[in-house]
Write a protein that holds these residues in place. Structure first.
Motif, PDB file in Angstrom:
ATOM      1  N   ASN A   1     -74.182 -85.594  -2.945  1.00 24.90           N
ATOM      2  CA  ASN A   1     -74.059 -84.188  -2.562  1.00 24.90           C
ATOM      3  C   ASN A   1     -75.022 -83.369  -3.421  1.00 24.90           C
ATOM      4  O   ASN A   1     -74.823 -83.258  -4.631  1.00 24.90           O
ATOM      5  CB  ASN A   1     -72.618 -83.722  -2.783  1.00 24.90           C
ATOM      6  CG  ASN A   1     -72.424 -82.233  -2.557  1.00 24.90           C
ATOM      7  OD1 ASN A   1     -73.339 -81.533  -2.138  1.00 24.90           O
ATOM      8  ND2 ASN A   1     -71.238 -81.746  -2.842  1.00 24.90           N
ATOM      9  N   PRO A   2     -76.060 -82.777  -2.836  1.00 28.77           N
ATOM     10  CA  PRO A   2     -77.040 -82.056  -3.649  1.00 28.77           C
ATOM     11  C   PRO A   2     -76.600 -80.660  -4.087  1.00 28.77           C
ATOM     12  O   PRO A   2     -77.366 -79.963  -4.743  1.00 28.77           O
ATOM     13  CB  PRO A   2     -78.259 -81.970  -2.721  1.00 28.77           C
ATOM     14  CG  PRO A   2     -77.676 -81.954  -1.347  1.00 28.77           C
ATOM     15  CD  PRO A   2     -76.449 -82.827  -1.411  1.00 28.77           C
TER      16      PRO A   2
ATOM     17  N   THR B   1     -85.843 -77.570   0.367  1.00 31.00           N
ATOM     18  CA  THR B   1     -85.543 -78.407   1.527  1.00 31.00           C
ATOM     19  C   THR B   1     -85.725 -79.885   1.199  1.00 31.00           C
ATOM     20  O   THR B   1     -84.871 -80.720   1.533  1.00 31.00           O
ATOM     21  CB  THR B   1     -86.454 -78.011   2.703  1.00 31.00           C
ATOM     22  OG1 THR B   1     -86.297 -76.615   2.979  1.00 31.00           O
ATOM     23  CG2 THR B   1     -86.107 -78.805   3.948  1.00 31.00           C
ATOM     24  N   ALA B   2     -86.823 -80.209   0.528  1.00 24.91           N
ATOM     25  CA  ALA B   2     -87.098 -81.607   0.213  1.00 24.91           C
ATOM     26  C   ALA B   2     -86.026 -82.196  -0.693  1.00 24.91           C
ATOM     27  O   ALA B   2     -85.586 -83.343  -0.503  1.00 24.91           O
ATOM     28  CB  ALA B   2     -88.473 -81.733  -0.449  1.00 24.91           C
ATOM     29  N   VAL B   3     -85.575 -81.436  -1.671  1.00 26.87           N
ATOM     30  CA  VAL B   3     -84.567 -81.957  -2.602  1.00 26.87           C
ATOM     31  C   VAL B   3     -83.218 -82.105  -1.902  1.00 26.87           C
ATOM     32  O   VAL B   3     -82.489 -83.082  -2.126  1.00 26.87           O
ATOM     33  CB  VAL B   3     -84.466 -81.048  -3.840  1.00 26.87           C
ATOM     34  CG1 VAL B   3     -83.258 -81.419  -4.697  1.00 26.87           C
ATOM     35  CG2 VAL B   3     -85.742 -81.162  -4.668  1.00 26.87           C
ATOM     36  N   ALA B   4     -82.869 -81.164  -1.038  1.00 29.87           N
ATOM     37  CA  ALA B   4     -81.626 -81.292  -0.276  1.00 29.87           C
ATOM     38  C   ALA B   4     -81.663 -82.539   0.604  1.00 29.87           C
ATOM     39  O   ALA B   4     -80.675 -83.281   0.695  1.00 29.87           O
ATOM     40  CB  ALA B   4     -81.394 -80.044   0.573  1.00 29.87           C
ATOM     41  N   VAL B   5     -82.801 -82.792   1.237  1.00 32.22           N
ATOM     42  CA  VAL B   5     -82.938 -83.984   2.096  1.00 32.22           C
ATOM     43  C   VAL B   5     -82.969 -85.249   1.244  1.00 32.22           C
ATOM     44  O   VAL B   5     -82.396 -86.283   1.622  1.00 32.22           O
ATOM     45  CB  VAL B   5     -84.202 -83.872   2.968  1.00 32.22           C
ATOM     46  CG1 VAL B   5     -84.432 -85.168   3.756  1.00 32.22           C
ATOM     47  CG2 VAL B   5     -84.074 -82.690   3.943  1.00 32.22           C
ATOM     48  N   ALA B   6     -83.600 -85.189   0.083  1.00 27.02           N
ATOM     49  CA  ALA B   6     -83.590 -86.343  -0.826  1.00 27.02           C
ATOM     50  C   ALA B   6     -82.161 -86.703  -1.217  1.00 27.02           C
ATOM     51  O   ALA B   6     -81.829 -87.882  -1.381  1.00 27.02           O
ATOM     52  CB  ALA B   6     -84.431 -86.059  -2.065  1.00 27.02           C
TER      53      ALA B   6
ATOM     54  N   SER C   1     -79.496 -81.189  -8.729  1.00 31.10           N
ATOM     55  CA  SER C   1     -79.125 -81.540  -7.358  1.00 31.10           C
ATOM     56  C   SER C   1     -78.911 -83.035  -7.173  1.00 31.10           C
ATOM     57  O   SER C   1     -78.023 -83.452  -6.429  1.00 31.10           O
ATOM     58  CB  SER C   1     -80.205 -81.052  -6.382  1.00 31.10           C
ATOM     59  OG  SER C   1     -80.312 -79.649  -6.380  1.00 31.10           O
ATOM     60  N   THR C   2     -79.726 -83.853  -7.857  1.00 31.60           N
ATOM     61  CA  THR C   2     -79.685 -85.299  -7.571  1.00 31.60           C
ATOM     62  C   THR C   2     -79.052 -86.140  -8.665  1.00 31.60           C
ATOM     63  O   THR C   2     -78.666 -87.285  -8.412  1.00 31.60           O
ATOM     64  CB  THR C   2     -81.110 -85.838  -7.328  1.00 31.60           C
ATOM     65  OG1 THR C   2     -81.854 -85.837  -8.554  1.00 31.60           O
ATOM     66  CG2 THR C   2     -81.844 -85.016  -6.274  1.00 31.60           C
ATOM     67  N   GLY C   3     -78.931 -85.619  -9.898  1.00 31.07           N
ATOM     68  CA  GLY C   3     -78.480 -86.447 -11.015  1.00 31.07           C
ATOM     69  C   GLY C   3     -76.971 -86.557 -11.110  1.00 31.07           C
ATOM     70  O   GLY C   3     -76.339 -85.831 -11.880  1.00 31.07           O
TER      71      GLY C   3
END
Length: 539
Positions: free
Chosen positions: A351-352, A339-344, A282-284
């Motif tokens: 774009n997660p 939820t936390a990763v999407a918000v991060a 999601s974040t990388g």
């Protein structure tokens, strides 16, 4: 334990202070409420099109309820026919959640997320008369999963069993796998919500069907998620998902780009492996992101001695070096982390919900499969040391003893970088390979991850190409003594496994990442020699 109240604690005062303004901003912007309302504008205009078709996971605690009865009805039918062994063929989001669910519930589920012929052969050696295979793929075209389906269908036929009665499909509507399942009359075709991405699909049919057929209480999982849903949707500083996102975002802004995950008594088996994909994929991307490092326990290297580039996170009670602790039962943790990763992602400015760098390795592997001569004609080893063939990376010689080779390679890691150990081996028979992480970490001097290939390609593979460009990669491949042909395909599992390793290594090298491949001509002997070489390195 697993039944404790869901919550996020920030044990480090400095981190809590740094997270406070981010948390206040998230609350002021109404991010939690907008996410619960599936607002696709939260991540900017570039992400809006993708986000608009990826947010149904926020209501799965309600929308997945009809699956409970369908799963139980099929399970009852199968048991009445003496079919009580469940094999799951799936990769990434199709395997990680059901594996955690089944292990936590203490029910037997054989997970095939590998192309290793030995591991697949072990699954085939089980009692086929009692076996049902869940073929799980969102796209319906996953090469590993399609290979498993073909191999098991052939084995069923050879045993005098109608494959259609023993194959259950989980896929998206309209996928090639859905069409095949209907055309072939497979036992059951479960169609998942297409507006949920693979790594957010724990509470969809992808997570619930295999685990439920194995005997897990999937209704309880949905209940656990439902109990925390209102708190996670609240625009409040007490929202645990916002607290976690703000803490991770603040840590990243301060240079802690790694998230070290250790279970501290959560009662959940292997949640870190599931969270690893969620966080990394999601974040990388776009040269940024959070690299998850899953470690053995709170005393493991990388957690107990985490440097300024890493944030130790306890899954369970806060203990030891943990700066953050995330508690709660499994269903609640699924929704909280998603939820936390999407918000991060919003805090990191990415774009997660996309994975722009995953396809490159698949394309490279397909190219090698299409050109067997190129696969067979790979470069000669730099050296052969006992049962280990050394294929040195650019900038290294591969000369000397095996310890010398490792020492030279580890020296290429930049300060604050990381080492990724990637084992294209048998997760069961070659399990000792996983011990390399804890042995290498204190000697490498950087955070060290371990992944089974090709499983990690559907997980951390995105971060390796798209995240912070400071990783070095140790690939382990091994000789396949007893290979398995893939029916109606021009390759074997062993060939596919090698193509995946070489293809990923090629893409990593093209991205300027150092790659050292060690090929074990005898797996047991090679792993023993490698462990001895690692232990020769100074800590």
């Amino acid at each position: 334990m697993a039944g404790e109240q869901t919550g996020v604690g920030i044990a480090d005062p400095a981190l809590e202070a740094a997270a406070a303004p981010l948390l206040d901003k998230l609350v002021a912007d109404g991010v939690a409420g907008k996410l619960a309302a599936q607002d696709p504008t939260l991540w900017g205009s570039d992400a809006e099109a993708e986000a608009s078709i990826r947010l149904s996971w926020t209501t799965l605690h309600k929308s997945s309820r009809p699956l409970i009865g369908e799963i139980e009805a099929l399970r009852t039918q199968l048991r009445s026919e003496g079919i009580d062994r469940v094999v799951l063929a799936g990769m990434g989001g199709s395997s990680l959640a059901p594996e955690v669910i089944a292990a936590t519930e203490g029910v037997a589920l054989t997970v095939l997320d590998t192309t290793d012929p030995g591991q697949v052969a072990d699954a085939l050696a089980g009692d086929l008369q009692r076996t049902v295979v869940v073929v799980s793929s969102k796209s319906g075209t996953t090469v590993e999963t399609d290979s498993h389906r073909r191999i098991f269908a052939a084995a069923f036929r050879e045993a005098g069993i109608d494959p259609a009665r023993r194959l259950v499909v989980v896929t998206d509507p309209g996928s090639p796998l859905a069409e095949l399942g209907e055309a072939e009359g497979y036992r059951k075709v479960f169609l998942a919500d297409p507006h949920v991405g693979g790594r957010y699909s724990a509470l969809t049919a992808f997570g619930l069907v295999p685990a439920g057929l194995a005997g897990a209480d999937v209704a309880r999982l949905l209940d656990q998620a439902a109990l925390v849903a209102d708190a996670i949707a609240a625009d409040s500083a007490d929202n645990p998902a916002l607290r976690l996102a703000a803490a991770l975002g603040a840590a990243h802004a301060d240079g802690a780009e790694k998230v070290v995950l250790a279970d501290t008594g959560s009662g959940i088996a292997g949640l870190g492996d599931w969270a690893e994909q969620l966080i990394a994929e999601s974040t990388g991307k776009q040269g940024t992101g959070l690299l998850p490092v899953v470690v053995e326990n709170k005393d493991a290297p990388g957690f107990a001695d985490a440097g300024s580039d890493a944030t130790p996170v306890a899954i369970g009670p806060a203990t030891g070096a943990a700066k953050i602790a995330v508690a709660g039962p499994l269903g609640a943790q699924f929704l909280l982390w998603e939820t936390a990763v999407a918000v991060a992602g919003r805090l990191l400015g990415i774009n997660p919900f996309d994975q722009p760098d995953v396809e490159a390795a698949k394309k490279a592997a397909r190219s090698l499969l299409d050109n067997p001569d190129a696969l067979r004609g790979t470069a000669e080893p730099s050296a052969v040391i006992g049962a280990v063939e050394v294929y040195a990376s650019a900038g290294t010689t591969g000369e000397g003893t095996l310890a010398d080779v490792l020492r030279e390679f580890l020296a290429t890691a930049p300060e604050g970088g990381y080492l990724a150990v990637q084992a294209y081996l048998d997760r069961l028979d070659d399990a000792s390979a996983s011990l390399l992480r804890s042995e290498l970490a204190p000697r490498a001097g950087v955070q060290t991850t371990f992944g089974w290939g090709p499983r990690f390609l559907h997980s951390t593979g995105q971060y390796h190409k798209g995240g912070h460009p400071n990783g070095i990669f140790l690939q382990l491949t091994g000789a396949a003594d007893d290979d398995l042909d893939v029916p109606d395909r021009p390759y074997s599992l062993g060939t596919l496994q090698l193509a995946q390793a070489l293809g990923d290594g090629q893409v990593l090298a093209e991205h300027g990442r150092p790659v050292l491949r060690l090929h074990l001509t005898d797996r047991a002997a090679g792993l023993a020699e490698l462990m001895r070489a690692v232990q020769e390195l100074a800590r």
